[in-house]
Design a protein around this motif. Sequence first.
Motif, PDB file in Angstrom:
ATOM      1  N   ALA A 195       0.810  -1.216   0.000  1.00 46.58           N
ATOM      2  CA  ALA A 195       0.000   0.000   0.000  1.00 46.58           C
ATOM      3  C   ALA A 195       0.847   1.270   0.000  1.00 46.58           C
ATOM      4  CB  ALA A 195      -0.930   0.004   1.217  1.00 46.58           C
ATOM      5  N   ALA A 196       2.152   1.135   0.147  1.00 45.84           N
ATOM      6  CA  ALA A 196       3.041   2.301   0.218  1.00 45.84           C
ATOM      7  C   ALA A 196       3.483   2.733  -1.173  1.00 45.84           C
ATOM      8  CB  ALA A 196       4.272   1.975   1.067  1.00 45.84           C
ATOM      9  N   HIS A 197       3.626   4.034  -1.368  1.00 43.01           N
ATOM     10  CA  HIS A 197       4.129   4.561  -2.635  1.00 43.01           C
ATOM     11  C   HIS A 197       5.546   4.051  -2.918  1.00 43.01           C
ATOM     12  CE1 HIS A 197       1.250   8.248  -2.277  1.00 43.01           C
ATOM     13  NE2 HIS A 197       0.642   7.138  -2.647  1.00 43.01           N
ATOM     14  N   SER A 198       6.254   3.696  -1.857  1.00 39.64           N
ATOM     15  CA  SER A 198       7.651   3.259  -1.998  1.00 39.64           C
ATOM     16  C   SER A 198       7.794   1.742  -1.942  1.00 39.64           C
ATOM     17  CB  SER A 198       8.482   3.894  -0.883  1.00 39.64           C
ATOM     18  OG  SER A 198       7.893   3.608   0.386  1.00 39.64           O
ATOM     19  N   PHE A 199       6.693   0.995  -2.195  1.00 42.72           N
ATOM     20  CA  PHE A 199       6.756  -0.472  -2.227  1.00 42.72           C
ATOM     21  C   PHE A 199       7.871  -0.917  -3.171  1.00 42.72           C
ATOM     22  CE2 PHE A 199       5.018  -4.464  -4.242  1.00 42.72           C
ATOM     23  CZ  PHE A 199       5.314  -5.284  -3.166  1.00 42.72           C
ATOM     24  N   ASN A 200       8.619  -1.920  -2.741  1.00 50.00           N
ATOM     25  CA  ASN A 200       9.781  -2.407  -3.513  1.00 50.00           C
ATOM     26  C   ASN A 200      10.864  -1.334  -3.667  1.00 50.00           C
ATOM     27  OD1 ASN A 200       9.268  -5.095  -3.932  1.00 50.00           O
ATOM     28  ND2 ASN A 200       8.209  -4.793  -5.883  1.00 50.00           N
ATOM     29  N   ASN A 201      10.899  -0.411  -2.716  1.00 49.23           N
ATOM     30  CA  ASN A 201      11.876   0.695  -2.741  1.00 49.23           C
ATOM     31  C   ASN A 201      11.745   1.551  -3.998  1.00 49.23           C
ATOM     32  OD1 ASN A 201      13.312   0.691  -0.258  1.00 49.23           O
ATOM     33  ND2 ASN A 201      14.342  -1.187  -0.884  1.00 49.23           N
ATOM     34  N   ARG A 202      10.513   1.696  -4.478  1.00 51.55           N
ATOM     35  CA  ARG A 202      10.259   2.536  -5.655  1.00 51.55           C
ATOM     36  C   ARG A 202      10.692   3.973  -5.346  1.00 51.55           C
ATOM     37  NH1 ARG A 202       4.840   2.243  -5.903  1.00 51.55           N
ATOM     38  NH2 ARG A 202       4.912   0.169  -6.817  1.00 51.55           N
ATOM     39  N   ARG A 203      11.640   4.449  -6.131  1.00 58.37           N
ATOM     40  CA  ARG A 203      12.206   5.783  -5.888  1.00 58.37           C
ATOM     41  C   ARG A 203      11.938   6.654  -7.102  1.00 58.37           C
ATOM     42  NH1 ARG A 203      17.600   6.446  -2.332  1.00 58.37           N
ATOM     43  NH2 ARG A 203      17.493   8.698  -1.974  1.00 58.37           N
ATOM     44  N   THR A 204      11.046   7.630  -6.942  1.00 57.98           N
ATOM     45  CA  THR A 204      10.671   8.536  -8.025  1.00 57.98           C
ATOM     46  C   THR A 204      10.787   9.962  -7.526  1.00 57.98           C
ATOM     47  OG1 THR A 204       8.346   8.611  -7.365  1.00 57.98           O
ATOM     48  CG2 THR A 204       8.986   6.829  -8.864  1.00 57.98           C
ATOM     49  N   LYS A 205      10.533  10.909  -8.431  1.00 57.09           N
ATOM     50  CA  LYS A 205      10.549  12.310  -8.018  1.00 57.09           C
ATOM     51  C   LYS A 205       9.559  12.537  -6.877  1.00 57.09           C
ATOM     52  CE  LYS A 205      10.222  17.007  -9.852  1.00 57.09           C
ATOM     53  NZ  LYS A 205       9.892  17.835 -11.023  1.00 57.09           N
ATOM     54  N   ARG A 206       8.406  11.855  -6.950  1.00 57.12           N
ATOM     55  CA  ARG A 206       7.385  12.025  -5.916  1.00 57.12           C
ATOM     56  C   ARG A 206       7.821  11.422  -4.586  1.00 57.12           C
ATOM     57  NH1 ARG A 206       1.108   9.769  -5.838  1.00 57.12           N
ATOM     58  NH2 ARG A 206       2.059   7.713  -5.724  1.00 57.12           N
ATOM     59  N   THR A 207       8.421  10.216  -4.629  1.00 57.37           N
ATOM     60  CA  THR A 207       8.729   9.519  -3.376  1.00 57.37           C
ATOM     61  C   THR A 207      10.104   9.865  -2.803  1.00 57.37           C
ATOM     62  OG1 THR A 207       9.706   7.596  -4.495  1.00 57.37           O
ATOM     63  CG2 THR A 207       7.312   7.547  -4.072  1.00 57.37           C
ATOM     64  N   GLU A 208      10.872  10.661  -3.486  1.00 58.08           N
ATOM     65  CA  GLU A 208      12.268  10.913  -3.078  1.00 58.08           C
ATOM     66  C   GLU A 208      12.382  11.317  -1.607  1.00 58.08           C
ATOM     67  OE1 GLU A 208      16.233  11.132  -2.917  1.00 58.08           O
ATOM     68  OE2 GLU A 208      15.092  10.300  -4.596  1.00 58.08           O
ATOM     69  N   ILE A 209      11.501  12.184  -1.125  1.00 55.65           N
ATOM     70  CA  ILE A 209      11.614  12.690   0.251  1.00 55.65           C
ATOM     71  C   ILE A 209      11.398  11.569   1.264  1.00 55.65           C
ATOM     72  CG2 ILE A 209       9.200  13.391   0.642  1.00 55.65           C
ATOM     73  CD1 ILE A 209      12.391  15.365   1.608  1.00 55.65           C
ATOM     74  N   MET A 210      10.715  10.484   0.856  1.00 56.97           N
ATOM     75  CA  MET A 210      10.483   9.364   1.775  1.00 56.97           C
ATOM     76  C   MET A 210      11.790   8.682   2.174  1.00 56.97           C
ATOM     77  SD  MET A 210       7.127   7.676  -0.080  1.00 56.97           S
ATOM     78  CE  MET A 210       6.715   6.503   1.202  1.00 56.97           C
ATOM     79  N   PHE A 211      12.828   8.859   1.377  1.00 57.26           N
ATOM     80  CA  PHE A 211      14.122   8.232   1.650  1.00 57.26           C
ATOM     81  C   PHE A 211      15.011   9.109   2.538  1.00 57.26           C
ATOM     82  CE2 PHE A 211      12.486   6.098  -2.030  1.00 57.26           C
ATOM     83  CZ  PHE A 211      12.939   4.792  -1.925  1.00 57.26           C
ATOM     84  N   HIS A 212      14.510  10.263   2.945  1.00 59.18           N
ATOM     85  CA  HIS A 212      15.291  11.186   3.783  1.00 59.18           C
ATOM     86  C   HIS A 212      15.089  10.867   5.263  1.00 59.18           C
ATOM     87  CE1 HIS A 212      16.416  14.417   0.686  1.00 59.18           C
ATOM     88  NE2 HIS A 212      15.915  13.389   0.016  1.00 59.18           N
ATOM     89  N   GLU A 213      15.687  11.708   6.119  1.00 58.66           N
ATOM     90  CA  GLU A 213      15.588  11.487   7.560  1.00 58.66           C
ATOM     91  C   GLU A 213      14.148  11.686   8.035  1.00 58.66           C
ATOM     92  OE1 GLU A 213      17.622  13.738   6.198  1.00 58.66           O
ATOM     93  OE2 GLU A 213      19.651  12.964   6.530  1.00 58.66           O
ATOM     94  N   ALA A 214      13.823  11.029   9.128  1.00 63.09           N
ATOM     95  CA  ALA A 214      12.494  11.166   9.736  1.00 63.09           C
ATOM     96  C   ALA A 214      12.231  12.625  10.113  1.00 63.09           C
ATOM     97  CB  ALA A 214      12.397  10.284  10.976  1.00 63.09           C
ATOM     98  N   GLY A 215      10.954  13.021   9.988  1.00 63.62           N
ATOM     99  CA  GLY A 215      10.563  14.376  10.359  1.00 63.62           C
ATOM    100  C   GLY A 215      10.346  15.300   9.180  1.00 63.62           C
ATOM    101  N   HIS A 216      10.636  14.822   7.966  1.00 64.93           N
ATOM    102  CA  HIS A 216      10.363  15.629   6.777  1.00 64.93           C
ATOM    103  C   HIS A 216       8.886  15.539   6.401  1.00 64.93           C
ATOM    104  CE1 HIS A 216      14.761  15.789   6.119  1.00 64.93           C
ATOM    105  NE2 HIS A 216      14.485  16.862   5.414  1.00 64.93           N
ATOM    106  N   VAL A 217       8.445  16.511   5.606  1.00 58.88           N
ATOM    107  CA  VAL A 217       7.063  16.575   5.138  1.00 58.88           C
ATOM    108  C   VAL A 217       6.963  15.904   3.770  1.00 58.88           C
ATOM    109  CG1 VAL A 217       5.160  18.108   4.491  1.00 58.88           C
ATOM    110  CG2 VAL A 217       6.725  18.782   6.348  1.00 58.88           C
ATOM    111  N   TYR A 218       6.065  14.919   3.659  1.00 63.73           N
ATOM    112  CA  TYR A 218       5.773  14.292   2.377  1.00 63.73           C
ATOM    113  C   TYR A 218       4.322  14.606   2.022  1.00 63.73           C
ATOM    114  CZ  TYR A 218       4.706  10.586  -1.044  1.00 63.73           C
ATOM    115  OH  TYR A 218       4.295   9.891  -2.161  1.00 63.73           O
ATOM    116  N   THR A 219       4.136  15.483   1.035  1.00 62.97           N
ATOM    117  CA  THR A 219       2.799  15.795   0.537  1.00 62.97           C
ATOM    118  C   THR A 219       2.653  15.209  -0.859  1.00 62.97           C
ATOM    119  OG1 THR A 219       3.683  17.943  -0.169  1.00 62.97           O
ATOM    120  CG2 THR A 219       2.355  17.926   1.845  1.00 62.97           C
TER     121      THR A 219
END
Length: 198
Positions: free
Chosen positions: A57-81
């Motif tokens: 159910a996650a946008h980053s399933f299988n470590n999918r890394r796109t322009k949209r999901t890039e911030i999900m790979f950063h440190e905790a506490g960032h904003v993902y909209t």
Amino acid sequence: MEQNIEFIPLDRSFFQQPTLQLAKSLLGCLLVKETEEGRTAGFIVETEAYRGALDRAAHSFNNRRTKRTEIMFHEAGHVYTYVMHTHCLVNVVAGQKDVPEVVLIRAVEPYEGIDLMIERRGGTTLKNLTSGPGKLTKALGITMEDYGKRFDEPPLYMTKGFSPEDISTGPRIGIDNSGEAREYPWRFWVTGNSFVSR
């Protein structure tokens, strides 16, 4: 809910908890957005955890890394909209760096700037004002411009609020096409709170 709130952002270390624990710890925190129009704020009463690479159910399933999901790979506490069905939804980046997990904020209980929230939502009942992930972002003025910012500094940040007496747990909502992941009990809400989405 009567509270003496100090509008001091939570420390960066608060967000460095395991994702499921963070999803529960966020309940009761005050989500604040400062804009030129004024300050709006609401207590978080419902969240959902998304656990990255292994979570269908996650946008980053299988470590999918796109322009949209890039911030999900950063440190905790960032904003993902992100935008879904014309609605902007807001998430807290969780987990370790390079482990793309997030917590979706599903509902808040209005606290400050309620007139401005009602105006932004085109006039609605208080109960319907922020009882869903798209409703709360519109009411608080959270937009895609907040993508990549941090929740421990203005203009979009969190402060201490209240400690829920009881937390309920159940499956997440609106993820029917995600196989077994739709059954995971990774939705958390303040038991009995009238602003929970459903």
